[in-house]
Design an enzyme around this catalytic site. Sequence first.
Site, PDB file in Angstrom:
ATOM      1  N   ASP A 286       2.758  12.559   2.246  1.00 50.43           N
ATOM      2  CA  ASP A 286       2.209  11.505   3.043  1.00 50.43           C
ATOM      3  C   ASP A 286       0.779  11.531   2.696  1.00 50.43           C
ATOM      4  O   ASP A 286      -0.171  12.747   2.995  1.00 50.43           O
ATOM      5  CB  ASP A 286       2.291  12.067   4.656  1.00 50.43           C
ATOM      6  CG  ASP A 286       1.551  11.135   5.481  1.00 50.43           C
ATOM      7  OD1 ASP A 286       1.023  10.117   5.001  1.00 50.43           O
ATOM      8  OD2 ASP A 286       1.616  11.166   6.915  1.00 50.43           O
TER       9      ASP A 286
ATOM     10  N   TYR B 220      -6.379  -4.377   5.653  1.00 49.80           N
ATOM     11  CA  TYR B 220      -5.972  -4.097   4.369  1.00 49.80           C
ATOM     12  C   TYR B 220      -7.110  -4.556   3.435  1.00 49.80           C
ATOM     13  O   TYR B 220      -7.156  -3.903   2.412  1.00 49.80           O
ATOM     14  CB  TYR B 220      -4.751  -5.020   4.316  1.00 49.80           C
ATOM     15  CG  TYR B 220      -4.140  -5.007   3.020  1.00 49.80           C
ATOM     16  CD1 TYR B 220      -3.184  -4.044   2.803  1.00 49.80           C
ATOM     17  CD2 TYR B 220      -4.377  -5.979   1.880  1.00 49.80           C
ATOM     18  CE1 TYR B 220      -2.653  -3.962   1.275  1.00 49.80           C
ATOM     19  CE2 TYR B 220      -3.849  -5.850   0.751  1.00 49.80           C
ATOM     20  CZ  TYR B 220      -3.029  -4.903   0.408  1.00 49.80           C
ATOM     21  OH  TYR B 220      -2.384  -4.910  -0.769  1.00 49.80           O
TER      22      TYR B 220
ATOM     23  N   ALA C 198     -10.219  -4.410   3.978  1.00 43.24           N
ATOM     24  CA  ALA C 198     -11.410  -3.404   3.709  1.00 43.24           C
ATOM     25  C   ALA C 198     -10.864  -2.168   2.892  1.00 43.24           C
ATOM     26  O   ALA C 198     -11.929  -1.645   2.299  1.00 43.24           O
ATOM     27  CB  ALA C 198     -11.449  -2.963   5.239  1.00 43.24           C
ATOM     28  N   SER C 199      -9.780  -1.818   2.971  1.00 45.03           N
ATOM     29  CA  SER C 199      -9.179  -0.531   2.337  1.00 45.03           C
ATOM     30  C   SER C 199      -9.182  -0.695   0.959  1.00 45.03           C
ATOM     31  O   SER C 199      -9.440   0.072   0.019  1.00 45.03           O
ATOM     32  CB  SER C 199      -7.808  -0.128   2.845  1.00 45.03           C
ATOM     33  OG  SER C 199      -6.818  -1.229   2.515  1.00 45.03           O
ATOM     34  N   LYS C 200      -8.711  -2.111   0.304  1.00 49.75           N
ATOM     35  CA  LYS C 200      -8.882  -2.484  -0.988  1.00 49.75           C
ATOM     36  C   LYS C 200     -10.208  -2.683  -1.533  1.00 49.75           C
ATOM     37  O   LYS C 200     -10.560  -2.338  -2.641  1.00 49.75           O
ATOM     38  CB  LYS C 200      -8.017  -3.838  -1.086  1.00 49.75           C
ATOM     39  CG  LYS C 200      -6.466  -3.452  -0.870  1.00 49.75           C
ATOM     40  CD  LYS C 200      -5.989  -2.443  -1.739  1.00 49.75           C
ATOM     41  CE  LYS C 200      -4.358  -2.234  -1.567  1.00 49.75           C
ATOM     42  NZ  LYS C 200      -3.663  -1.185  -2.443  1.00 49.75           N
TER      43      LYS C 200
END
Length: 267
Positions: free
Chosen positions: A65, A157, A159-161
């Site tokens: 994980d 999503y 923002a994470s990328k």
Amino acid sequence: MKDNLFSGNVVIITGASSGIGEQTAYKLAEQGAWLTLAARNADKLQEVANTCSHLGGKVIAVPTDISDKQHCKNLIDTTIQKYGRIDTLINNAGFAVAARFTEMKDLDVFEKIIKVNFLGGVYCTHFALPHLLKTNGRLVAVSSMRGKLPSGTADGYGASKHAMAEFYASLRNELSETGVSVTVVYPSWVKTGITGRALKADGSVKGEVSVHESEGITAAKCAQVIIKASASRKRDIYMTFEGKLGMWLRLIAPSLVDKIMKKKTDQ
């Protein structure tokens, strides 16, 4: 590019139990790579590992994980114990969210996607980098065009990328004199089932693949692009002309791009 460039190359792939990661593992196994495969689903991960072994690669499966820092450390440590070195790290693991920020009653889903899509790659990179520095290795990050263009929803999503894109671009500068290459890949829609597995605001699974994904490229084709770019130590790979056009158009007509992206999100 030689078809066996990755023969004997020690490669870690996260998110290897399905989609892009799975197909990347198969193609590298065919070249004779020495693989460490990571994902949460232990049973599916072992199935992929067994196929890779039949295809000609050495392989170990390490259930991981990547949102857990210690899991990431164990992934790297296990690879070193098995192979003695790391030549390539492919940070591919990630998931999607199908929700508006205004629908979220709490930030659990938002925090989860940042941890998996961004911090998971940071954790793996942190523990792998000392070993990559010894081998003049390859560091690969699978981002998304959402890492360059805005969406119609602030679901976490994108923002994470975006965070991933900036981190690896800056790390590339930091490592410019070390021999370690940093390749960031920006796919558009890929048929992986990611939108069907996307989490809604309450944490439940959406269960339906979007129209856009169903019209995308195959995971196998995406994997082929990733491997070719990694082999050549490319900097950034934008996989669609539409994505490239959107980036240029945003410089001169940002409001138009916003309208287009919002319309796509609403479809």
